[in-house]
Design a protein around this motif. Structure first.
Motif, PDB file in Angstrom:
ATOM      1  N   VAL B 179       0.737  -0.849   0.116  1.00  0.00           N
ATOM      2  CA  VAL B 179       0.074  -0.014  -0.769  1.00  0.00           C
ATOM      3  C   VAL B 179       1.230   1.830  -0.246  1.00  0.00           C
ATOM      4  N   SER B 180       0.360   2.461  -0.335  1.00  0.00           N
ATOM      5  CA  SER B 180       1.193   3.322  -0.367  1.00  0.00           C
ATOM      6  C   SER B 180       0.672   4.614  -0.275  1.00  0.00           C
ATOM      7  N   PRO B 207       7.810   0.890   6.602  1.00  0.00           N
ATOM      8  CA  PRO B 207       7.319   1.740   5.074  1.00  0.00           C
ATOM      9  C   PRO B 207       8.522   1.655   4.923  1.00  0.00           C
ATOM     10  N   THR B 208       8.555   2.253   3.728  1.00  0.00           N
ATOM     11  CA  THR B 208      10.210   3.462   2.845  1.00  0.00           C
ATOM     12  C   THR B 208       9.205   4.514   2.347  1.00  0.00           C
ATOM     13  N   ARG B 221       6.222  10.331  -0.468  1.00  0.00           N
ATOM     14  CA  ARG B 221       5.453   8.561  -0.102  1.00  0.00           C
ATOM     15  C   ARG B 221       6.147   7.707   0.453  1.00  0.00           C
ATOM     16  N   LEU B 222       4.907   7.181   1.173  1.00  0.00           N
ATOM     17  CA  LEU B 222       5.068   6.000   2.227  1.00  0.00           C
ATOM     18  C   LEU B 222       4.546   4.819   1.452  1.00  0.00           C
ATOM     19  N   THR B 223       5.658   3.871   1.322  1.00  0.00           N
ATOM     20  CA  THR B 223       5.127   2.481   0.545  1.00  0.00           C
ATOM     21  C   THR B 223       5.490   1.587   2.010  1.00  0.00           C
ATOM     22  N   ALA B 224       3.996   0.204   2.143  1.00  0.00           N
ATOM     23  CA  ALA B 224       4.396  -0.858   3.183  1.00  0.00           C
ATOM     24  C   ALA B 224       3.850  -2.140   2.223  1.00  0.00           C
ATOM     25  N   LEU B 235       1.324   0.284   9.589  1.00  0.00           N
ATOM     26  CA  LEU B 235       2.017   0.291   8.871  1.00  0.00           C
ATOM     27  C   LEU B 235       2.306   1.901   8.524  1.00  0.00           C
ATOM     28  N   ILE B 236       0.995   1.827   7.719  1.00  0.00           N
ATOM     29  CA  ILE B 236       1.149   3.572   6.706  1.00  0.00           C
ATOM     30  C   ILE B 236       1.278   4.565   8.060  1.00  0.00           C
TER      31      ILE B 236
END
Lengths: 413, 413
Positions: B179-180, B207-208, B221-224, B235-236
């Motif tokens: 999910v981002s 997340p990154t 941008r958060l990507t989990a 997580l996001i």
């Protein structure tokens, strides 16, 4: 010369943004006579980026990358190349100075991370970034050339045109030449246009002829390959002349001509001024006219009359007309054009009223309905169109049509 | 599972068409939890396509290609794979029947070349094409999976959704989900933003966090990755909350939010109206506001006062002020904002005057200088900025700043 374009950035692999850099670079490089044989995309990951660069170095002569030159920890392109080629990074003082200047203008101060952008692999040629802080680099290494360009398309484009094209031209002047020419058309659909020149399209192999649909217009692209630029140019000239026998009426410009600039030249030459009353386009046509430097010489201004009150109080549309025929009608458009011409004392007045959608349609006036009127020394003219698409597409198509009407009208004066 | 997307077709390498298949497949595959780590593009050439497929088989588990399944001599994708994997091609009768049917419906008859499309590598799973004649294939080979899809985007999309997604789900039901989320920021540069959340960027792996520069803004941008969509979402959510402790002031929107729509919601909710007097932006800000359907509820209209005469005659700027302080000055901007507010009887008036360039600069007012004023119930405010770039970039940045000022002002009411 085999060229490979490597676009970097995890956002590309996530499918979050369209890769516009690869087609831009490909088109330009093909025009210059280079063979672009591979595109690769890799994320912001040291191991994988190294592998992809390595692979590109094996199969290609010139590698052009985009992205990863910024100040963040994820921007690793130059580091990867520096490690791969064993060329230590050093701080490039000129780039630091350029960056400091630019940041000062934006009232920002230099940070530690910004300095990362000025780290340059040893022996690299530095390309100044006129539109941003991150410089590009060209590295010549064992008969291969690696060119790193920034990711933001407007930075990449101007750096490519201003620095990379001259570099490539001076290093590879024996590529032969590919010359291409774009004919901009208006007022004819793609298949009708094709029907008119089908014989040429089927029989030609050099130059080739391609019809391409662009936003709001169809372009015809002629591409010729020759031993010299002159030879290719002659081939194109000959074909263009032949094609014009069939489609001259539809061609309004060549290559990088823009409608806005073209109109500006005509208005300037004829010492005419223009004023606009825009409703559904919301100022878009005026904004496009002002994209041209010097437009203040011929644009007086405009009124965006987004509500009926502004139409009646400021642009002389009568409330009776609106009640009887509607705000979206030929009569309203004509009154808007005449009203703004008079109010702003312009040579030419343009009035635009329509339904950009997706709401606002009536049984007789669907979404995309528009009336565009011009009032000027040659009298008043009005066109009625119905356009398809999303709201912003419809707005753009209306603006394109309005500008073409303005062009035709001023040409006739 | 590492996925590589290989788009084939010389037209992509010529830059003649935008590659929309790669981002479409990437986005969908990421949603399903697959790691898309490479995109490659190669032309319709047997040797190079074989190398690219070979390379992909070495580094990836799943290879999805698009293009080259059609009837022409240039359509070679399945042949290349058949040779590479040593799986002879045979004529797939079911595909021949489907094709014959489809061609009959279009009043066309089966040709020799069309039969090429029904040639399938031995042992492959055949994917029926609901929108065209060329079937797709899935080949399982030594723990790798090769999927060939047609090039036309509408054929590829429906085949992917209808056949490939169910296939992948049934084979890899434990891929989890990715999910981002995008955080839109304003008022802070890329490197300062990174400095504020550097700890998170360096320590996070899931997340990154990625910072990306977009036209006129920086996005985070958060990507989990999670075992389920819910887990990834949680997580996001957690990370977003943590980041907001440091950068909440700069975040104005999420994901697909646009500034124009956001402002529209605020104005509608607070029952406010707005009118604009634009000079250097030439109507761009008004046009952006009207990109939103329903904007006629809160936009009264605007005057593009591109000449001094329009500023004095229609927006109440006094000739004295222009003579004494200049058309590009804080005083002029404030008079424009107050003047248009009063004239158009709007809750809020916005005035913008500046130098879009490249000409028009003075020793004290460089290109990019702009004054933006807002007049409304909370009094008058003015900002002075200097922007860099090309004329249209400067116009866009000014419009972005003006819209952010409008947003802040209306939020405060």
């Amino acid at each position: 010369m085999v060229v490979e374009i490597v676009t970097t950035g995890t956002e590309l692999l996530l499918g979050q943004i369209m890769n516009t850099n690869a087609p831009f670079l490909s088109e330009k490089l093909n025009e210059l006579g280079f063979d672009v044989l591979y595109h690769s995309t890799v994320g912001d990951n040291r191991v994988r980026m190294t592998q992809v660069f390595n692979n590109a170095l094996e199969r290609s002569d010139i590698i052009i990358t985009s992205g990863g030159l910024g100040p963040t920890q994820g921007d690793i392109t130059k580091e990867v190349t520096a490690n791969l080629l064993n060329r230590p990074l050093f701080l490039h003082e000129e780039s630091v100075a350029h960056m400091t200047d630019l940041l000062a203008k934006r009232n920002r101060s230099m940070t530690e991370s910004n300095l990362r952008q000025a780290m340059i692999p040893k022996g690299a040629l530095v390309l100044r970034n006129e539109n941003g802080t991150a410089p590009g680099v060209i590295i010549e290494h064992n008969n291969k050339i690696i060119i790193h360009l920034p990711g933001p398309p407007h930075e990449l484009k101007s750096m490519f045109e201003q620095a990379v094209v001259p570099y490539l031209k001076s290093h590879f002047n024996s590529q032969g030449a590919i010359v291409s020419r774009v004919l901009h058309t208006y007022g004819i659909g793609e298949s009708s246009l094709e029907d008119k020149i089908k014989g040429f399209i089927l029989s030609q192999s050099n130059p080739t002829i391609a019809l391409l649909a662009r936003q709001g217009e169809i372009i015809v692209r002629l591409t010729a390959k020759g031993a010299s630029k002159n030879e290719a140019q002659t081939l194109i000239d000959t074909l263009e002349k032949q094609l014009r026998q069939y489609i001259a009426d539809y061609i309004w410009g060549l290559d990088n001509d823009t409608l806005e600039a073209n109109i500006g030249e005509i208005l300037t030459k004829k010492q005419l001024t223009v004023a606009l009353a825009e409703s559904c386009t919301g100022g878009l046509v005026t904004s496009r006219i002002t994209d041209i430097s010097g437009s203040s010489d011929y644009l007086i201004g405009s009124i965006v009359c987004y509500t009926n009150r502004i139409k009646t109080d400021f642009v002389d549309v009568t409330p009776q007309i609106i009640t009887k025929l509607g705000a979206v009608s030929q009569e309203t458009a004509c009154l808007m054009a005449a009203g703004i011409r008079k109010k702003f004392a312009a040579s030419i007045g343009l009035g635009i009223t329509g339904i950009a959608g997706p709401t606002g349609a009536t049984p007789t006036k669907p979404v995309g309905t528009v009336f565009i009127a011009i009032d000027g020394p040659a009298g008043i003219q009005c066109q009625h169109h119905t356009f398809n698409g999303q709201r912003t597409d419809i707005k753009y198509r209306i603006s394109q049509t309005a500008l073409h009407m303005l062009r035709q009208y001023t040409l006739s004066l």
